[in-house]
Design an enzyme around this catalytic site. Structure first.
Site, short mmCIF file in Angstrom:
data_model
loop_
_atom_site.label_atom_id
_atom_site.label_comp_id
_atom_site.label_asym_id
_atom_site.label_seq_id
_atom_site.Cartn_x
_atom_site.Cartn_y
_atom_site.Cartn_z
N HIS A 45 0.80 -1.22 0.00
CA HIS A 45 0.00 0.00 0.00
C HIS A 45 0.84 1.27 0.00
O HIS A 45 0.28 2.37 0.02
CB HIS A 45 -0.94 0.02 1.20
CG HIS A 45 -2.02 -1.01 1.15
ND1 HIS A 45 -2.90 -1.11 0.09
CD2 HIS A 45 -2.36 -2.00 2.02
CE1 HIS A 45 -3.75 -2.11 0.32
NE2 HIS A 45 -3.43 -2.68 1.47
N ARG A 71 7.03 -5.38 3.22
CA ARG A 71 5.70 -5.98 3.03
C ARG A 71 5.47 -6.04 1.53
O ARG A 71 5.32 -5.01 0.88
CB ARG A 71 4.59 -5.17 3.70
CG ARG A 71 3.22 -5.81 3.40
CD ARG A 71 2.09 -5.31 4.24
NE ARG A 71 1.67 -3.96 3.90
CZ ARG A 71 0.58 -3.38 4.39
NH1 ARG A 71 -0.19 -4.04 5.24
NH2 ARG A 71 0.27 -2.15 4.06
N GLU A 142 -5.35 -10.83 8.85
CA GLU A 142 -6.13 -9.60 8.68
C GLU A 142 -7.52 -9.84 8.10
O GLU A 142 -8.21 -8.88 7.75
CB GLU A 142 -5.36 -8.63 7.78
CG GLU A 142 -4.90 -9.23 6.47
CD GLU A 142 -4.01 -8.32 5.64
OE1 GLU A 142 -4.05 -7.09 5.86
OE2 GLU A 142 -3.30 -8.83 4.76
N ASP A 168 -7.45 -3.65 8.84
CA ASP A 168 -8.20 -4.74 8.20
C ASP A 168 -8.76 -5.71 9.23
O ASP A 168 -9.85 -6.26 9.04
CB ASP A 168 -7.32 -5.47 7.19
CG ASP A 168 -7.14 -4.69 5.91
OD1 ASP A 168 -8.12 -4.10 5.43
OD2 ASP A 168 -6.01 -4.64 5.39
#
Length: 251
Positions: A45, A71, A142, A168
């Protein structure tokens, strides 16, 4: 440094990290010098392409302090392998929902005979056996499916840890929006459940936090590692605070 980080994580010793979403290697280098144990680059993200991840990992390495982890964008062998080839000490893999998903992530990190990662020239210069020992793989918990399968996911051979994405996870337990206070009880129960599943399996449990105070609380509760987020958020907070101070006498 990566060997020490991996060993500490696997011993479930407390470690603290910082989260970077911006493609700003000079800023990332400054952060890596502050004393954090790791800096995580958000390839899912965040606003870093592959060159951004590469340059940020080089900046972290030049700071000779924290290790860099990534990530990755998906549970896929290509972005996982590229992050590790760029010099990441490990990966956080999103949207792990089943033990099979976790096993796939582990296999993407490990060279044969432990996995299916393919060999190429890489920044770390590690031989396959060394990389298998020094690179960590962490699964994000998540989603509702992940929460229901968390004990089996944590028992996946070769998995080094699990990681809570609070936004999330709050949606997964029924929140109408990230960190909805209406589901705070359910959220806290899920956070505890994930932590205890990791403890029983003997692996590390990590969590994303908005500030150092929250990180300290989570570590005191029994989480192994906590990330403090993030460069973009903190830049905005600092700029807002200075603007408020500058206008305090005129408004």
């Amino acid at each position: 440094m990566s060997a020490d980080f991996a060993a500490r994580l696997r011993r479930r010793e407390p470690v603290v990290g910082y989260w970077c979403a911006l493609d700003a290697p000079v800023a990332t280098e400054r952060i890596a010098r502050l004393g954090y144990d790791y800096v995580c680059l958000d390839g899912q993200h965040g606003y870093l392409g592959y060159s951004g991840i590469l340059h940020a990992l080089m900046a972290i390495g030049s700071a000779a302090g924290a290790v860099g982890i990534v990530r990755v964008e998906a549970n896929d062998i290509t972005p996982i392998g590229r992050a590790l080839d760029a010099g990441a000490a490990g990966v956080i893999v999103p949207l792990i929902e089943t033990p099979a998903d976790a096993a796939k992530a582990v296999a993407s990190v490990r060279y044969p005979p432990l996995g299916r990662r393919s060999f190429a020239a890489n920044r770390s210069g590690l031989r396959p056996t060394e990389a298998n020992e020094m690179n960590v793989v962490i699964a994000m918990i998540e989603t509702p499916s992940a929460l229901s399968e968390v004990d089996a996911i944590c028992a996946t051979p070769g998995l080094d840890g699990v990681y809570v994405g609070p936004s999330d996870l709050s949606l997964a337990v029924g929140g109408a929006y990230p960190m909805d206070p209406a589901v705070s009880v359910e959220f806290d129960a899920a956070v505890t459940r994930i932590r205890e599943a990791a403890r029983k399996a003997g692996i590390a449990a990590g969590i994303h936090t908005p500030n150092g105070e929250t990180a300290a609380r989570r570590l005191a509760e029994g989480y192994t590692f906590a990330s403090i987020a993030s460069d973009l958020n903190h830049l905005e907070q600092a700029a807002r605070g200075h603007l408020k101070d500058a206008r305090a006498e005129t408004y």
